[in-house]
Design an enzyme around this catalytic site. Structure first.
Site, PDB file in Angstrom:
ATOM      1  CD  GLU A 133      40.381  38.819  45.453  1.00  0.00           C
ATOM      2  OE1 GLU A 133      39.485  39.672  45.327  1.00  0.00           O
ATOM      3  OE2 GLU A 133      41.447  39.045  46.074  1.00  0.00           O
ATOM      4  CD  GLU A 138      34.650  43.037  44.308  1.00  0.00           C
ATOM      5  OE1 GLU A 138      35.358  43.398  45.263  1.00  0.00           O
ATOM      6  OE2 GLU A 138      35.122  42.535  43.261  1.00  0.00           O
TER       7      GLU A 138
END
Length: 318
Positions: A133, A138
């Site tokens: 990932e 974020e």
């Protein structure tokens, strides 16, 4: 003569390597066709967020997605008190999967620095985190900084300490790591608050570029006034962009850890990060006893919790 030819071939190979060209593979056009290239995830949130991800039909009919004026809008419900299942949002996963890529995202707006929210633009395998990932954008709650993170499903991958301008938060990329420098993946924090949340939006957006090769995974970000000309003209050349904000390399076999990744946009609420850090936030905690209580009862607070995408393009090195 033979030595001359050997040197000439070596020089030719060096020049070819130094001037490697990226060719456009996928252009996610900023009109209604954008949504045709993504699956609308509607399962329960794997991060235990207080969210209901809705399908394409419902998202369009309730105004959570739209296209027009040269951009695509991806938002959340900011008009209704949420039911006990969570606040409506969208999570888009590209049908296309990638192995190595140069992903260039031009944003007019990202979700703002809003208590209770957990927005992300990322790449992930079909069954997280078995194929790795890459979290490109974020953050949670009112946090002012972007955190770029890698998660691997196998131990033995970490980030070294050079070649980028960000600050290392965690070195061990193994998602289940708990020792020193561990805790769920290797992270590099962007020290410049102008590239996340409210501050990013106040500047009118900008560009994020992620280069994923077998040697490293790197991220650059540019304000609107400093986007490299080669990106604007569709001939991106990362070698000319200077120091990236993040570069993950070192003791890690990238090709064995990251495979067949999809592109994802989402905004979730509370959950295992935004929710677990609620009580320690001096800004958010006074607003409500819990993250869920705040998110459920204050729809107006999430008017800025949306993505507005000017363009998304994926290039491959040829």
């Amino acid at each position: 003569m033979q030595l001359y030819h050997i040197l000439l071939l070596g020089l030719s190979a060096f020049v070819k390597l130094a001037t490697a060209v990226y060719r456009l593979q996928d252009d996610y056009a900023n009109d209604d066709s954008f949504f045709d290239k993504f699956d609308f995830f509607t399962e329960p949130d794997p991060t235990r967020g207080f969210v209901q991800y809705v399908n394409k039909w419902d998202a369009k009919n309730t105004g959570l997605i739209s296209a027009g004026g040269g951009s695509v809008y991806l938002g959340v419900d900011n008009r209704n008190v949420a039911d006990n299942a969570g606040r409506d949002s969208v999570r888009l996963t590209s049908y296309k999967e990638y192995n190595h890529a140069l992903v260039i995202l031009d944003l007019a707006h990202m979700p703002g620095s809003v208590c209770g929210t957990w927005p992300a633009f990322w790449m992930v395998g079909t069954v997280p985190p078995t194929a790795g990932e890459i979290d490109i954008i974020e953050g949670v709650n009112e946090g002012p900084n972007n955190e770029i993170t890698l998660h691997t499903n196998h131990d033995g991958c970490s980030v070294d300490g050079g070649g980028f301008s960000g600050n290392i938060d965690r070195r061990n990329c193994y998602i289940y790591s708990t020792g020193p420098g561990g805790s769920g993946g290797c992270g590099i924090v962007d020290p410049d608050t102008a590239f996340y949340g409210d501050a990013f939006n106040d500047r009118g957006g900008g560009v994020f570029a992620t280069e994923w090769t077998g040697n490293a995974i790197k991220v650059w970000r540019f304000s609107n006034s400093s986007i490299p000309w080669d990106i604007i003209t569709g001939k991106p050349n990362p070698a000319a962009w200077g120091t990236p904000v993040a570069s993950f390399s070192g003791p890690c076999n990238i090709d064995s850890q990251f495979q067949n990744l999809h592109i994802v946009f989402d905004v979730t609420f509370c959950g295992s990060w935004a929710g677990s850090s609620w009580s320690t936030s001096g800004v958010c905690a006074p607003k409500a006893a819990t993250c869920v209580e705040y998110v459920q009862n204050n729809p107006w607070a999430f008017a800025e919790s949306y993505w507005r995408v000017r363009s998304l393009k994926v290039y491959q090195n040829v």
